[in-house]
Write an enzyme that holds these catalytic residues in place. Structure first.
Site, PDB file in Angstrom:
ATOM      1  N   ASP A 204     -17.226   6.937  -1.888  1.00  0.00           N
ATOM      2  CA  ASP A 204     -16.023   6.758  -1.068  1.00  0.00           C
ATOM      3  C   ASP A 204     -15.761   8.098  -0.382  1.00  0.00           C
ATOM      4  O   ASP A 204     -16.422   9.104  -0.699  1.00  0.00           O
ATOM      5  CB  ASP A 204     -14.850   6.347  -1.980  1.00  0.00           C
TER       6      ASP A 204
ATOM      7  N   GLN B 291     -10.131  -4.071  -3.464  1.00  0.00           N
ATOM      8  CA  GLN B 291     -11.436  -3.657  -2.953  1.00  0.00           C
ATOM      9  C   GLN B 291     -12.515  -3.838  -4.024  1.00  0.00           C
ATOM     10  O   GLN B 291     -13.612  -4.331  -3.740  1.00  0.00           O
ATOM     11  CB  GLN B 291     -11.394  -2.193  -2.504  1.00  0.00           C
TER      12      GLN B 291
ATOM     13  N   HIS C  12      -7.320   0.730  -6.502  1.00  0.00           N
ATOM     14  CA  HIS C  12      -7.574  -0.116  -5.323  1.00  0.00           C
ATOM     15  C   HIS C  12      -8.260  -1.399  -5.810  1.00  0.00           C
ATOM     16  O   HIS C  12      -9.419  -1.668  -5.503  1.00  0.00           O
ATOM     17  CB  HIS C  12      -8.445   0.642  -4.314  1.00  0.00           C
TER      18      HIS C  12
ATOM     19  N   ARG D 229       0.887  -1.181   0.000  1.00  0.00           N
ATOM     20  CA  ARG D 229       0.000   0.000   0.000  1.00  0.00           C
ATOM     21  C   ARG D 229       0.914   1.218   0.000  1.00  0.00           C
ATOM     22  O   ARG D 229       1.684   1.426   0.936  1.00  0.00           O
ATOM     23  CB  ARG D 229      -0.910  -0.009   1.235  1.00  0.00           C
TER      24      ARG D 229
ATOM     25  N   ARG E 267     -13.336  -9.029   1.421  1.00  0.00           N
ATOM     26  CA  ARG E 267     -11.911  -8.773   1.178  1.00  0.00           C
ATOM     27  C   ARG E 267     -11.110 -10.022   1.548  1.00  0.00           C
ATOM     28  O   ARG E 267     -10.190 -10.430   0.845  1.00  0.00           O
ATOM     29  CB  ARG E 267     -11.411  -7.573   2.020  1.00  0.00           C
TER      30      ARG E 267
ATOM     31  N   CYS F 230     -16.336   1.370   0.355  1.00  0.00           N
ATOM     32  CA  CYS F 230     -15.201   0.520   0.725  1.00  0.00           C
ATOM     33  C   CYS F 230     -14.814   0.645   2.195  1.00  0.00           C
ATOM     34  O   CYS F 230     -14.144  -0.224   2.724  1.00  0.00           O
ATOM     35  CB  CYS F 230     -14.013   0.820  -0.178  1.00  0.00           C
TER      36      CYS F 230
HETATM   37  N1  NVA Z   1      -9.990   6.381  -1.497  1.00  0.00           N
HETATM   38  C1  NVA Z   1      -9.625   6.011  -0.148  1.00  0.00           C
HETATM   39  C2  NVA Z   1      -9.840   4.557   0.071  1.00  0.00           C
HETATM   40  C3  NVA Z   1      -9.523   4.074   1.457  1.00  0.00           C
HETATM   41  C4  NVA Z   1      -9.678   2.608   1.614  1.00  0.00           C
HETATM   42  C5  NVA Z   1      -8.173   6.401   0.093  1.00  0.00           C
HETATM   43  O1  NVA Z   1      -7.356   6.226  -0.818  1.00  0.00           O
HETATM   44  O2  NVA Z   1      -7.868   6.882   1.179  1.00  0.00           O
HETATM   45  N1   CP Z   2     -11.244  -0.404   2.358  1.00  0.00           N
HETATM   46  C1   CP Z   2      -9.974  -0.446   2.778  1.00  0.00           C
HETATM   47  O1   CP Z   2      -9.033  -0.663   2.008  1.00  0.00           O
HETATM   48  O2   CP Z   2      -9.848  -0.259   4.113  1.00  0.00           O
HETATM   49  P1   CP Z   2      -8.483  -0.026   4.916  1.00  0.00           P
HETATM   50  O3   CP Z   2      -7.965   1.326   4.540  1.00  0.00           O
HETATM   51  O4   CP Z   2      -8.921  -0.095   6.359  1.00  0.00           O
HETATM   52  O5   CP Z   2      -7.513  -1.107   4.574  1.00  0.00           O
END
Ligand code: NVA
Ligand code: CP
Length: 304
Positions: A219, A134, A131, A104, A287, A259
């Site tokens: 989101d 997800q 992502h 990540r 997930r 998500c």
């Molecule tokens: N769009 C959000 C998703 C978090 C799971 C982010 O990138 O923070």
């Molecule tokens: N939806 C998702 O990826 O959640 P986290 O940021 O908690 O991993």
């Protein structure tokens, strides 16, 4: 043979997704029945987090354990990545000690550079642009609830972010359509969408985007890494909340997805996210199941 990575949704064909979805179903059933499914016995997953996470960490770590393997958590704060070790070097080293890596991070370019130097499969656990894990869980969740997603209409109301771009790739693979509504100034970046992607339509009005939708999804308005823009975004996104009025424009049996984590009263009303059309907890749980199938597929290929 070239190593198979999962860096964006379009990395798999429909045939591969059909296989992974079938395995996910089987793995979920075994998990629910407490039946052992140790297909990755003695294998190791390394997880690198440069951003926060609850679901991604939990689902990969628990999933690897349930497959009989081990998962190791690294973050920027206490690994050498935080002190400037080049990702190319980190990839060389990590991939000599494990069987699969999940990352990540910020830019998609970082994970791509990492993958180029890795001897083992690399999975995108979220970047600024994508992502895919997800959206894989979300497509699986839709299919579980409603059957095939081909030909369906998904409404995306909110930011043009990583989730949207993965949904747009999924639309091309699975053959559904996305109605997109983002506020002025937060438009889709054409550089993030394949030139031949005809599977989406833009709506200036977020309620119109929901008309006749089979699934409404949104989101956070401020993704990780964009926190400095939060105040401006709160203003710009005024009117983009998914509330009951917008859900009423969708099909009567439309699902709502998010998500998570969510902000009730910002991108979604409590009535919607906690209401009967919401499947957010199934998305979160799935997930675990889809990523176990994904790990297995990347490490072993098709097992039956
Ligand atoms: N769009 C959000 C998703 C978090 C799971 C982010 O990138 O923070
Ligand atoms: N939806 C998702 O990826 O959640 P986290 O940021 O908690 O991993």
């Amino acid at each position: 043979m070239a190593i198979k990575h999962y860096l964006q949704f379009s990395d798999f064909s429909l045939d591969e997704y059909e296989y992974v979805i079938e395995r996910s179903r089987l793995i979920k059933r075994k998990f629910k029945n407490y039946e052992p499914h140790y297909t990755l016995l003695d294998r190791t997953l390394v997880m690198v987090f440069e951003k926060n996470s609850t679901r991604t960490r939990l689902s990969f770590e628990a999933g690897m354990h349930q497959l009989g393997g081990a998962a190791i958590y690294l973050n920027t704060r206490d690994s050498q990545l935080g002190r400037g070790e080049p990702v190319e070097d980190a990839a060389q080293v990590m991939s000599r000690m494990c069987d699969v890596i999940m990352i990540r991070t910020f830019g998609q370019d970082i994970i791509e550079r990492f993958a180029t130097h890795s001897r083992v499969p690399v999975i995108n656990g979220l970047t600024n642009e994508q992502h895919p894990c997800q959206v894989l869980a979300d497509v699986f969740t839709y299919i579980e609830h409603r059957g095939s997603i081909a030909g369906k209409k998904v409404a995306w109301v909110g930011d043009a972010n990583n989730m949207l771009y993965s949904w747009l790739q999924a639309a091309q693979v699975f053959g559904f359509h996305v109605n997109v509504s983002t506020p002025k100034g937060y438009d889709i970046d054409p550089g993030q969408v394949a030139a031949d992607n005809q599977r989406y339509t833009f709506f200036a009005n977020p309620s119109d985007a929901c008309e006749g939708a089979d699934l409404v999804t949104t989101d956070v308005w401020t993704s990780m890494g964009y926190e400095d823009e939060n105040a401006a975004r709160l203003k710009a996104f005024d009117g983009w909340i998914v509330d009951q009025a917008k859900m009423q424009r969708a099909q009567p049996d439309a699902l709502f997805m998010h998500c998570l984590p969510a902000h009730r009263g910002e991108e979604v009303s409590a009535e919607v996210i906690d209401g009967p059309q919401s499947v957010v907890w199934d998305e979160a749980e799935n997930r675990l199941h889809v990523q176990k199938a994904l790990l297995e597929y990347l490490v072993l290929g098709k097992v039956d």
